[in-house]
Design a protein around this motif. Structure first.
Motif, mmCIF file in Angstrom:
data_model
loop_
_atom_site.group_PDB
_atom_site.id
_atom_site.type_symbol
_atom_site.label_atom_id
_atom_site.label_comp_id
_atom_site.label_asym_id
_atom_site.label_seq_id
_atom_site.Cartn_x
_atom_site.Cartn_y
_atom_site.Cartn_z
ATOM 1 N N SER A 96 0.839 -1.204 0.000
ATOM 2 C CA SER A 96 0.000 0.000 0.000
ATOM 3 C C SER A 96 0.872 1.252 0.000
ATOM 4 C CB SER A 96 -0.879 -0.006 1.243
ATOM 5 O OG SER A 96 -0.021 0.081 2.372
ATOM 6 N N TRP B 219 -0.595 -13.270 8.988
ATOM 7 C CA TRP B 219 -0.728 -12.423 7.790
ATOM 8 C C TRP B 219 0.034 -11.116 7.932
ATOM 9 C CZ3 TRP B 219 -3.185 -13.579 3.163
ATOM 10 C CH2 TRP B 219 -3.885 -14.802 3.143
ATOM 11 N N THR C 29 -6.083 -12.407 -4.540
ATOM 12 C CA THR C 29 -6.252 -11.070 -3.973
ATOM 13 C C THR C 29 -7.488 -11.021 -3.069
ATOM 14 O OG1 THR C 29 -5.154 -10.125 -5.887
ATOM 15 C CG2 THR C 29 -6.495 -8.619 -4.582
ATOM 16 N N ILE D 101 -7.217 -11.522 0.699
ATOM 17 C CA ILE D 101 -6.832 -10.434 1.605
ATOM 18 C C ILE D 101 -8.062 -9.974 2.398
ATOM 19 C CG2 ILE D 101 -5.839 -8.113 1.785
ATOM 20 C CD1 ILE D 101 -4.357 -8.679 -0.841
ATOM 21 N N ASP D 102 -9.167 -9.737 1.658
ATOM 22 C CA ASP D 102 -10.386 -9.302 2.345
ATOM 23 C C ASP D 102 -10.919 -10.375 3.277
ATOM 24 O OD1 ASP D 102 -10.439 -6.810 1.300
ATOM 25 O OD2 ASP D 102 -11.635 -7.366 -0.468
ATOM 26 N N VAL E 183 -7.609 -10.811 6.241
ATOM 27 C CA VAL E 183 -6.796 -9.790 6.897
ATOM 28 C C VAL E 183 -7.663 -8.674 7.476
ATOM 29 C CG1 VAL E 183 -4.813 -8.251 6.605
ATOM 30 C CG2 VAL E 183 -5.011 -10.313 5.198
ATOM 31 N N LYS F 160 -8.636 -4.946 8.762
ATOM 32 C CA LYS F 160 -8.485 -3.685 8.058
ATOM 33 C C LYS F 160 -7.138 -3.011 8.372
ATOM 34 C CE LYS F 160 -11.097 0.454 6.979
ATOM 35 N NZ LYS F 160 -11.368 1.582 7.834
ATOM 36 N N LYS G 134 -3.892 -4.392 6.595
ATOM 37 C CA LYS G 134 -3.795 -4.488 5.128
ATOM 38 C C LYS G 134 -2.759 -3.519 4.574
ATOM 39 C CE LYS G 134 -8.512 -5.949 4.141
ATOM 40 N NZ LYS G 134 -9.815 -5.465 3.746
ATOM 41 N N THR H 188 -2.091 -4.947 -1.049
ATOM 42 C CA THR H 188 -3.393 -4.783 -1.680
ATOM 43 C C THR H 188 -3.705 -5.812 -2.752
ATOM 44 O OG1 THR H 188 -2.346 -3.302 -3.248
ATOM 45 C CG2 THR H 188 -3.380 -2.290 -1.337
#
Lengths: 799, 234
Positions: free
Chosen positions: A65, A213, A238, A241-242, A245, A247, A250, A253
């Motif tokens: 990020s 993570w 990808t 991740i949601d 992980v 918020k 993160k 991305t």
């Protein structure tokens, strides 16, 4: 007919010795360079293609990020691989690869001997299948069947155990884990980024069992089902991740899949990764460009010499045409002649390659073996080179000479061939322009390298040796070693640190206020003090970190550099001293001192934020002793250091680095570029001079009568020499004018890569022009003086 | 065999235009031996180049074997040339890198004669010119007379209808010169048409007819021997 052509061509080649020798030498040098580089490029391009599943194996990379400047990283959290196998059906297998202790040289104890090791990895056992490990003792299936097992490459096994069997033997790693050898595999292919010397089971370590993570340190390779849809899998990955992980966690991305076969050459913009075998596609491209340039210069030589020689050939061409030879006949004849010459050159160049391979290797630092020269693509390439060079180098002479009219034979007046002369001059200009560009480029590259070497880094890396103590059995050992070294006369100062500058610091971030979401990424390095004096850092305000801390003192004392200072918006260094600093280390950190910025990374990058800290509750350990010494005799110094080390850390391998060498290592690839470019320039100029030498010889011959007449009329040797040299020097002058702006442009581009760069001085151009002029003059004057010294009667008689 | 009418040729430099041939006209019959004489620069060589299809005229007509060739391009001229015309030069113009045999063989290669036949024909003509024993030598290894014999051999190996000789004895001493002239006479007697440019009155006497030129024009024509062609072909 062909037999006839070959016969005539061969006799022509034999008849014009000077022409033939100059041409062959030029072509051999040019071709030799090409063969070397093609072999090098060929090995580079063949990386990682040897595995059964090469096509289906990918490395998972991640996009970070904003906090990490959107960098792409090759090291991931260790949870990514298992999650992909579990959640994405098309991912067949995965293995994580991580170097022991995140890549710091390991200390091994085997029996009563200590060894250092750079290629010790932890991996999942699937690595053996994915990368075709070929076990010669033990087997892939059972290698990690028992806990605390380790497998060795054959060369590692030989290094540690010699001819004896290694199976069942014990190896102690970093005085921490004792592992038992369960297998030996043949060395992994030289041209593979997978460079494990020894592997132990990641599942024997917290690194495998403690899945998270957060920390990203694990290279992760996946094997997909054949013909799997890569883009789709990237999307699915990808989405993990949601799914997994939080918020706040993160900082990455996106996951991307990089084909295994692309890792070697296409990883320049990817940070981290453990392989020591990374190349660069831009290096490959520039080497290819340079080698083609040298070859083109050699081809131009051929064209020049062949057309200059055509005056001699005019009669035979005319006769042939009068007797009925068609254009096609004459074209074939010239191509056959060129073909034979190029063939001889290719064969000689190939043979020569074997002799100069070691020189090439040591000079440019490019590792190449004899077998690389015999690779099929190279042999096919040789044939192709032969064809292309024949067609290219032979084209202009063949066309210009077959255009000679039959009439030129009977016509007594000699028509001037202005067109061919113009082309020939153009070719000389091109050769010299290319040479001048190379001279300028090399000079600027060398200047930049010196600039970097001599630039004030903000600390003094010379006179400091870093001794690794990371595998000490306890901190008392380190302390006793430090004390012992402090008693040595040659030791000026010692600092115990986590890392030497720019090696193994921890990535942290500084925040302006503790509630900020993002901060400034910095490198943090634990120290026990004395870093300012040991590294000769420039202290701007405050003081060195405290010599000792009282028991129970929970404050973290820090030294920051100006980068952090300005991020924190302090107006002066003094303002910052004594203030609290917000980092992941907690709220009890204060700024003890501020030092000037120093370049702990390559000068290609801007120096970032850096923080030394000292604390009773430091999360990192002391791994290195930085020793500033006064000794001049380095061998003796190293011997004495080793002896002292072994007395205090008897079970640990002695591992040391001179800090200035470590810094030089940051510029190894530029150093290699500089040396390679120098080599190419010298060769290009040499070949261009061969051509010039030949042209001057022909020119002198052609003007024999003129020279004779001038001498009869009273011209001096100097006058005649000047007369003959003038024309060529004019061409070099034109080449200079054309080359300078181009060289300026291309070198400005190159320098853009460096954050700190030398200015481009005008005198570099003057020097390059002058050098080309002098070299050209020396080459020509040999012929010119020879012609000028000849008796005029002799030259007059030739007409 | 040859009929030229009002033939013109100019050489132009930036400033001046030189007239090399000025409305020149004459005929040569098949089997005739014609000598062309005149001072340097009178246009002899230009004439020979045009007759030999090495150059094209700027004006006028040139009929060769009944065909108008004045407008032919280089390819057509080359084709006509290699089958019909043999050349003998003052400076021999042998190719130094080729042996006697190979020099003589060259015209046969370019007219596409098969190797076996080439060998037979080259051997035959070398025999006739009495230089068979020198067949493997290079030109530099021969005397001037021998070199010119090789050149003549090369000119006749293709059985051309016309031989153009440009001062064939110019580089030879008198005895070698006579030998070459005898050779040409023999060839002529065997039926080959010969046009020879020369400065030598002695050589010119071997011909049937002498055409004298000045400033690109024919000035006189002396018939030495009345030549009666057995055909009326022009």
């Amino acid at each position: 007919m062909l037999k006839n052509y070959i016969k005539i061509a061969w006799r022509n080649i034999k008849a014009n010795r000077l022409f033939t020798v100059l041409n062959i030498v030029g072509l051999v040098v040019g071709l030799c360079v090409c063969i070397m580089l093609f072999s090098f490029v060929n090995t580079e391009l063949s990386f990682d293609k040897m595995y059964t599943h090469s096509e289906d194996i990918y490395r998972v990379n991640m996009e970070t990020s904003e906090e990490y400047n959107f960098e792409t990283w090759a090291e991931l959290p260790n949870a990514v691989g298992p999650a992909m196998v579990q959640d994405i059906p098309q991912v067949k297998k995965m293995t994580r690869l991580i170097k022991d202790d995140f890549g710091v040289t390991a200390s091994l104890k085997i029996g009563d001997k200590n060894f250092t090791e750079n290629g010790l990895y932890l991996a999942d056992s699937t690595a053996f299948e994915m990368f075709d490990f070929n076990f010669i003792a033990g087997n892939a299936k059972n290698a990690f069947a028992n806990p605390h097992a380790i497998v060795l490459s054959q060369s590692a096994k030989e290094r540690f155990f010699g001819d004896k069997s290694a199976l069942g033997e014990f190896i102690t790693v970093n005085n921490r884990d004792t592992l038992q050898v369960s297998g030996v595999y043949t060395d992994l292919p030289k041209s593979s980024v997978i460079d494990c010397d020894m592997v132990y089971n990641i599942m024997d370590s917290w690194m495998g069992t403690n899945v998270y993570w957060s920390n990203a340190s694990y290279e992760t390779y996946v094997q997909l089902e054949p013909n799997a849809k890569v883009a789709q899998i990237e999307t699915q990955a990808t989405q993990l991740i949601d799914k997994y992980v939080h918020k706040e966690g993160k900082y990455f991305t996106q996951f991307n899949l990089q084909p295994l076969t692309k890792i070697h050459l296409y990883s320049a913009d990817i940070r981290e990764g453990y392989s020591t075998k990374l190349g660069s596609i831009s290096t490959i491209k520039s080497l290819l460009f340079l080698s083609l340039l040298v070859l083109v210069i050699a081809c131009i030589n051929y064209m020049n010499l062949a057309t200059a020689n055509s005056r001699k050939r005019r009669k035979s061409i005319g006769v042939n045409k009068v007797l009925g030879a068609s254009r096609k006949h004459m074209l074939s004849l010239f191509y056959v002649e060129t073909g034979i010459l190029v063939l001889i050159s290719v064969v000689l160049a190939f043979a020569l390659s074997f002799f100069i391979l070691p020189v090439f290797k040591s000079f440019t630092g490019n590792a190449l073996g004899y077998q690389d020269l015999l690779a099929t693509p190279i042999l096919i390439g040789l044939g192709l080179i032969w064809l292309v060079v024949t067609l290219f180098a032979g084209s202009y002479p063949a066309i210009s000479m077959t255009n000679i009219a039959p009439l030129s034979l009977v016509n007594k007046s000699k028509k001037k061939h202005t067109a061919s002369e113009f082309v020939r001059k153009g070719l000389v200009v091109f050769q010299f322009a290319a040479s001048i560009v190379l001279i300028i480029a090399v000079t600027i590259i060398i200047q930049q390298m010196n600039f970097i070497k001599n630039k004030n880094l903000g600390y003094d890396p010379s006179g400091v040796v870093a001794v690794s103590v990371k595998s000490a059995e306890n901190s008392q050992q380190v302390e006793s070693l430090e004390n012992a070294l402090n008693r040595k006369a040659y030791v000026e100062r010692i600092a115990a640190v986590q890392s030497l500058p720019g090696a193994d610091e921890s990535g942290r971030s500084v925040r302006r206020i503790s509630t900020d979401n993002t901060g400034m990424p910095i490198a943090s390095c634990r120290t026990e003090g004395n870093v300012i004096q040991t590294l000769k850092l420039n202290l701007l305000a405050g003081s060195e970190l405290p010599q000792s801390l009282a028991k129970g003192d929970s404050i973290i004392y820090t030294l920051i550099n100006e980068k952090i200072l300005s991020y924190l918006n302090y107006k002066t260094p003094e303002d910052a001293v004594g203030k609290i600093i917000n980092t992941e280390l907690g709220s009890r950190a204060i700024i003890t001192g501020v030092v000037a910025n120093f370049n702990f990374n390559s000068l290609k990058e801007d120096s970032g934020g850096y923080m030394y800290y000292k604390s009773n509750v430091a999360p990192e350990s002391i791994r290195t002793l930085l020793v500033r010494y006064t000794s001049q005799n380095l061998q003796q110094l190293v011997n004495d250091l080793e002896q002292t080390f072994n007395e205090n850390l008897p079970n640990t391998a002695f591992d040391y680095t001179f800090v200035d060498k470590h810094v030089a290592q940051l510029y190894a690839s530029e150093e290699k570029t500089a040396r390679t470019a120098t080599l190419f320039s010298v060769l290009a100029i040499f070949i261009a001079c061969l051509g010039l030498f030949g042209l001057a010889a022909f020119m002198a011959e052609q003007r024999t009568k003129e020279i004779g007449v001038r001498k009869v009329l009273g011209a001096s040797v100097a006058g005649v020499t000047r007369l003959l040299s003038k024309d060529f020097l004019k061409l070099v002058g034109i080449a200079f004018i054309l080359a300078s702006p181009f060289a300026y442009w291309i070198m400005s581009q190159w320098l853009q890569d460096f954050n700190y760069r030398t200015p481009i001085h005008w005198w570099v151009f003057g020097l390059a022009g002058l050098a080309a002029m002098v070299i050209a003059f020396v080459t020509i004057s040999f012929q010119a003086i020879k012609a000028a010294l000849a008796k005029p009667v002799k030259s007059l008689r030739t007409e | 065999m040859i009929k030229i009418t009002d033939l013109e040729k100019y050489y132009a430099t930036e400033e001046v235009r030189t007239i090399a041939l000025n409305k020149l006209s004459f005929q040569v019959q098949k089997g005739e031996f014609v000598a062309v004489m005149g001072p340097s620069g009178c246009g002899k060589s230009t004439l020979l180049n045009i007759l030999g299809l090495l150059d094209d005229p700027d004006g006028g007509s040139f009929i060769f074997n009944g065909i108008e060739v004045a407008g032919f391009n280089e390819r057509k001229r080359a084709d006509l040339r290699k089958h019909n015309i043999g050349f003998v030069f003052q400076s021999f113009n042998l190719i130094d890198e080729l042996t006697v045999f190979e020099n003589v063989e060259l015209p046969l290669i370019y007219t596409g004669v098969k190797p076996a036949e080439r060998k037979a024909r080259v051997d035959e003509v070398l025999e006739k010119m009495q230089i068979m024993h020198r067949r493997k030598h290079f030109p530099q290894q021969l005397s001037g007379g021998q070199q010119q014999r090789v050149a003549v051999a090369r000119a006749v190996v293709n059985n051309p209808k016309l031989i153009l000789a440009d001062e064939p004895t110019g580089n030879l001493d008198s005895s070698n010169g006579n030998e070459v002239m005898d050779l040409l006479t023999e060839l002529n007697e065997a039926g080959t048409t010969i046009i020879m440019v020369t400065h030598s009155e002695h050589d010119a006497k071997y011909s049937h007819r002498i055409i004298r030129m000045l400033d690109g024009q024919k000035v006189t024509e002396n018939v030495l021997t009345e030549y009666k062609s057995n055909t009326l072909e022009v």
